[in-house]
Write an enzyme that holds these catalytic residues in place. Structure first.
Site, PDB file in Angstrom:
ATOM      1  N   ARG A  20       0.939  10.073  12.655  1.00 41.49           N
ATOM      2  CA  ARG A  20       1.912   9.121  11.950  1.00 41.49           C
ATOM      3  C   ARG A  20       2.898   8.494  12.700  1.00 41.49           C
ATOM      4  O   ARG A  20       3.331   8.551  14.742  1.00 41.49           O
ATOM      5  CB  ARG A  20       2.984  10.334  11.601  1.00 41.49           C
TER       6      ARG A  20
ATOM      7  N   LYS B  45       0.439  -1.342  -0.138  1.00 43.51           N
ATOM      8  CA  LYS B  45      -0.058   0.087  -0.099  1.00 43.51           C
ATOM      9  C   LYS B  45       1.077   1.092   0.016  1.00 43.51           C
ATOM     10  O   LYS B  45       0.789   2.254  -0.437  1.00 43.51           O
ATOM     11  CB  LYS B  45      -1.387  -0.067   0.761  1.00 43.51           C
ATOM     12  N   ASP B  46       2.036   0.988  -0.123  1.00 41.68           N
ATOM     13  CA  ASP B  46       3.043   2.354   0.219  1.00 41.68           C
ATOM     14  C   ASP B  46       3.323   2.211  -1.460  1.00 41.68           C
ATOM     15  O   ASP B  46       3.948   3.107  -1.214  1.00 41.68           O
ATOM     16  CB  ASP B  46       4.353   2.327   1.278  1.00 41.68           C
TER      17      ASP B  46
ATOM     18  N   ARG C  41      -7.918   8.143   4.599  1.00 42.27           N
ATOM     19  CA  ARG C  41      -9.025   6.812   3.334  1.00 42.27           C
ATOM     20  C   ARG C  41     -10.098   6.238   5.393  1.00 42.27           C
ATOM     21  O   ARG C  41     -11.073   6.229   5.324  1.00 42.27           O
ATOM     22  CB  ARG C  41      -8.696   6.021   3.122  1.00 42.27           C
ATOM     23  N   ARG C  42      -8.768   6.301   6.159  1.00 37.47           N
ATOM     24  CA  ARG C  42      -9.512   5.283   7.286  1.00 37.47           C
ATOM     25  C   ARG C  42     -10.473   6.515   8.165  1.00 37.47           C
ATOM     26  O   ARG C  42     -11.122   6.215   8.767  1.00 37.47           O
ATOM     27  CB  ARG C  42      -8.045   4.798   8.539  1.00 37.47           C
TER      28      ARG C  42
ATOM     29  N   ARG D  81       2.422   4.431  17.203  1.00 33.09           N
ATOM     30  CA  ARG D  81       1.278   4.639  17.369  1.00 33.09           C
ATOM     31  C   ARG D  81       0.292   3.975  18.793  1.00 33.09           C
ATOM     32  O   ARG D  81      -0.040   3.923  18.909  1.00 33.09           O
ATOM     33  CB  ARG D  81       0.400   3.876  15.949  1.00 33.09           C
TER      34      ARG D  81
ATOM     35  N   CYS E 109      -4.678  13.400  -7.316  1.00 33.95           N
ATOM     36  CA  CYS E 109      -5.611  12.870  -6.358  1.00 33.95           C
ATOM     37  C   CYS E 109      -5.794  13.435  -4.685  1.00 33.95           C
ATOM     38  O   CYS E 109      -4.553  12.345  -4.488  1.00 33.95           O
ATOM     39  CB  CYS E 109      -6.836  12.210  -6.337  1.00 33.95           C
TER      40      CYS E 109
END
Length: 312
Positions: free
Chosen positions: A155, A89-90, A137-138, A161, A248
């Site tokens: 981050r 996803k990165d 998104r989250r 986290r 986007c």
């Protein structure tokens, strides 16, 4: 790739976070088993990326996904590493010239999880609770369910986290279950979130391996450890993202599943405030994965109202 008489069979580039290293060691182990060599013959080269150094703002504001891959790409093109291991996803939607996605390891669970000391579900979070995330998104998906919640930037690596939740700096955050599993931290999840409400990021749960396009020997050496079905799924998901992405900054999600020789895909775009979401879906033979993803992207773009796509 190391040649006969050279010190290493292959050199793997990676970021230095605990998750990145866990995924790289997994890759090294699979390669060593596949080629019946000792793991010491495969060198791990840790490279600090811009994404690791920039912690004060969301990636979308700092330059996008390429911040986690740029320095690894440079090292690869300069011949300092042979391959790089990434959380898929990165990976940028379009890779630099000369670099290709050689393939993917078998995909882990794609779902998100809730991390919280005070709630066992999104619904249980107190009114106005502070949710930490760096994911557009989250953030949009949470706001869609609970517009009363406060979304704040969080981050850092997984351990950072988790610590900030433990210390009470935030009421909750969301993380990928795949990463927690690979770190042996799945028990930290307060709840596993339903895909219907939290469609994952494109590539979530998959470890991607990049290589130089002209390095046929290395690409061939990777073949035994790559997972075809994950490759088909990621091909569809990344094609979907490519159609919609560009500059986007709209929250996007996409997930493809493979059963036998058939692939099904679901994609979504959301307004950042969660007030509106539009979906699309597609299905067909796995060999048409790219076309399925592209068609879904074009169909979703066509149904978005004017102004829905937020651009820089």
């Amino acid at each position: 790739m190391g040649r006969l008489g050279s010190e290493h069979f292959i050199r793997i580039g990676t970021r230095g976070s605990p998750l990145a290293l866990a995924q790289t060691r997994m890759t090294r182990s699979l390669l060593a088993q596949a080629h019946a060599i000792g793991e010491e013959a495969i060198e791990i080269v840790v490279i600090r990326t811009s994404g690791d150094m920039i912690q004060d703002r969301a990636l979308s504001e700092a330059g996008g996904k390429g911040l986690f891959t740029r320095e690894l790409d440079i090292a690869m093109m300069e011949g300092r590493i042979d391959i790089a291991v990434h959380s898929s996803k990165d990976l940028p939607t379009v890779l630099p010239d000369g670099i290709v996605a050689a393939g993917y390891l078998p995909r882990e669970d794609v779902r998100d999880v809730l991390i919280s000391k005070t709630a066992r579900s999104i619904a249980e979070l107190r009114h106005g609770a502070k949710i930490g995330t760096a994911s557009l998104r989250r953030g949009a998906q949470i706001r869609r369910l609970r517009p009363d919640l406060e979304i704040a930037l969080l981050r850092g690596n997984v351990e950072t986290r988790l610590r900030k939740i433990e210390e009470g700096e935030f009421d909750a955050t969301m993380l990928a279950l795949a990463g927690l599993k690979r770190l042996g931290l799945a028990d930290c999840a307060a709840a596993i979130l339903d895909i219907d409400d939290f469609l994952p990021a494109v590539g979530q749960g998959a470890v991607g391996i990049t290589a130089r396009e002209d390095d046929a020997q290395t690409i061939a050496a990777l073949a035994p450890i790559l997972h075809a079905d994950t490759g088909y799924a990621l091909t569809a998901e990344r094609a979907f993202l490519r159609v919609l992405d560009g500059s986007c900054r709209t929250p996007l999600a996409g997930f493809a599943q493979v059963v036998g020789d058939q692939l099904s895909f679901r994609g979504m775009a959301l307004r950042p405030d969660g007030s509106e979401a539009r979906e699309t879906a597609g299905a067909g033979p796995v060999l048409q994965a790219e076309a399925i993803g592209e068609k879904a992207g074009h169909e979703l773009r066509a149904q978005l109202p004017p102004g829905f796509m937020s651009v820089d």
